[in-house]
Scaffold this motif. Structure first.
Motif, short mmCIF file in Angstrom:
data_model
loop_
_atom_site.label_atom_id
_atom_site.label_comp_id
_atom_site.label_asym_id
_atom_site.label_seq_id
_atom_site.Cartn_x
_atom_site.Cartn_y
_atom_site.Cartn_z
N PHE A 142 0.80 -1.27 0.07
CA PHE A 142 0.08 0.13 0.04
C PHE A 142 0.75 1.28 -0.02
O PHE A 142 0.73 2.17 -0.81
CB PHE A 142 -1.13 0.11 1.03
N ALA A 143 1.88 1.39 0.89
CA ALA A 143 2.49 2.46 0.91
C ALA A 143 3.33 2.80 -0.22
O ALA A 143 3.89 3.92 -0.72
CB ALA A 143 3.44 2.53 2.35
N SER A 144 3.79 1.59 -1.00
CA SER A 144 4.71 1.70 -2.19
C SER A 144 3.99 1.29 -3.23
O SER A 144 4.66 1.12 -4.48
CB SER A 144 5.86 0.69 -1.71
N HIS A 145 2.93 1.40 -3.27
CA HIS A 145 1.92 1.46 -4.66
C HIS A 145 2.25 0.06 -5.33
O HIS A 145 2.39 0.10 -6.44
CB HIS A 145 2.24 2.25 -5.67
N GLY A 146 2.15 -0.99 -4.77
CA GLY A 146 2.17 -2.43 -5.28
C GLY A 146 1.24 -2.77 -6.18
O GLY A 146 -0.06 -2.50 -6.35
N HIS A 147 1.64 -3.60 -7.27
CA HIS A 147 0.79 -3.93 -8.31
C HIS A 147 1.10 -5.39 -9.00
O HIS A 147 2.48 -5.72 -8.99
CB HIS A 147 0.85 -3.07 -9.45
N ARG B 184 4.53 -10.55 -12.30
CA ARG B 184 5.33 -9.35 -12.46
C ARG B 184 4.85 -8.55 -11.31
O ARG B 184 3.72 -8.08 -11.46
CB ARG B 184 5.52 -8.86 -13.64
N TYR B 185 5.52 -8.28 -10.48
CA TYR B 185 5.14 -7.45 -8.91
C TYR B 185 6.03 -6.24 -9.02
O TYR B 185 7.33 -6.36 -9.38
CB TYR B 185 5.48 -8.31 -7.61
N ARG B 186 5.43 -4.91 -9.06
CA ARG B 186 6.25 -3.86 -8.81
C ARG B 186 5.50 -2.95 -7.74
O ARG B 186 4.60 -3.01 -7.56
CB ARG B 186 6.25 -3.06 -10.23
N ASN B 187 6.61 -2.23 -7.21
CA ASN B 187 6.18 -1.32 -6.23
C ASN B 187 7.33 -0.02 -6.25
O ASN B 187 8.32 -0.33 -6.95
CB ASN B 187 6.02 -1.68 -4.83
N ASP B 188 7.11 1.03 -5.59
CA ASP B 188 7.86 2.01 -5.72
C ASP B 188 9.17 1.66 -4.94
O ASP B 188 10.27 2.82 -5.18
CB ASP B 188 7.23 3.33 -5.19
N THR B 189 9.52 0.72 -4.31
CA THR B 189 10.72 0.57 -3.30
C THR B 189 11.55 -0.25 -4.09
O THR B 189 12.80 -0.15 -4.23
CB THR B 189 10.30 -0.22 -1.92
#
Length: 106
Positions: A55-60, A76-81
């Motif tokens: 949630f805090a790092s906009h996971g998708h 494929r998982y991505r987040n801002d971290t």
């Protein structure tokens, strides 16, 4: 990629939708009260982990494939971290909710 609407397991579909929408309430409602999880083989405290890694790092999640009646995903998982990585997600369902998931790099 597999459209989230095409995921065959409804409990997994609900959790992936919640992750991709950034919906904390839907995420928690898709889990049993005592749900557990691991990340790369290490047991984590699920809700603080989800807050940080999703949630805090906009996971998708972009799902590439599913097996095991929809209980195992390659995505494929991505987040801002951490950016983007290929991951495996394995789910256990109990009583119509996710009781456990194990994730890690694929």
């Amino acid at each position: 990629m597999i459209d989230v609407e095409q995921l065959t397991n409804p409990e997994v579909q609900a959790l992936v939708k919640a992750i991709n929408a950034g919906d904390r309430l839907a995420f928690s409602e898709a889990l049993t009260a005592d749900a557990t999880m691991t990340d790369d083989g290490t047991q984590r405290d699920l809700m603080p982990w989800a807050e940080r890694e999703i949630f805090a790092s906009h996971g998708h999640l972009d799902v590439e494939s599913e097996t095991d009646d929809g209980l195992t995903l390659i995505a494929r998982y991505r987040n801002d971290t951490w950016g983007e990585m290929r991951t495996t997600w394995r789910f256990t369902v109990a009583g119509g909710l996710i009781s456990r998931f194990d994730t890690g790099q694929a």
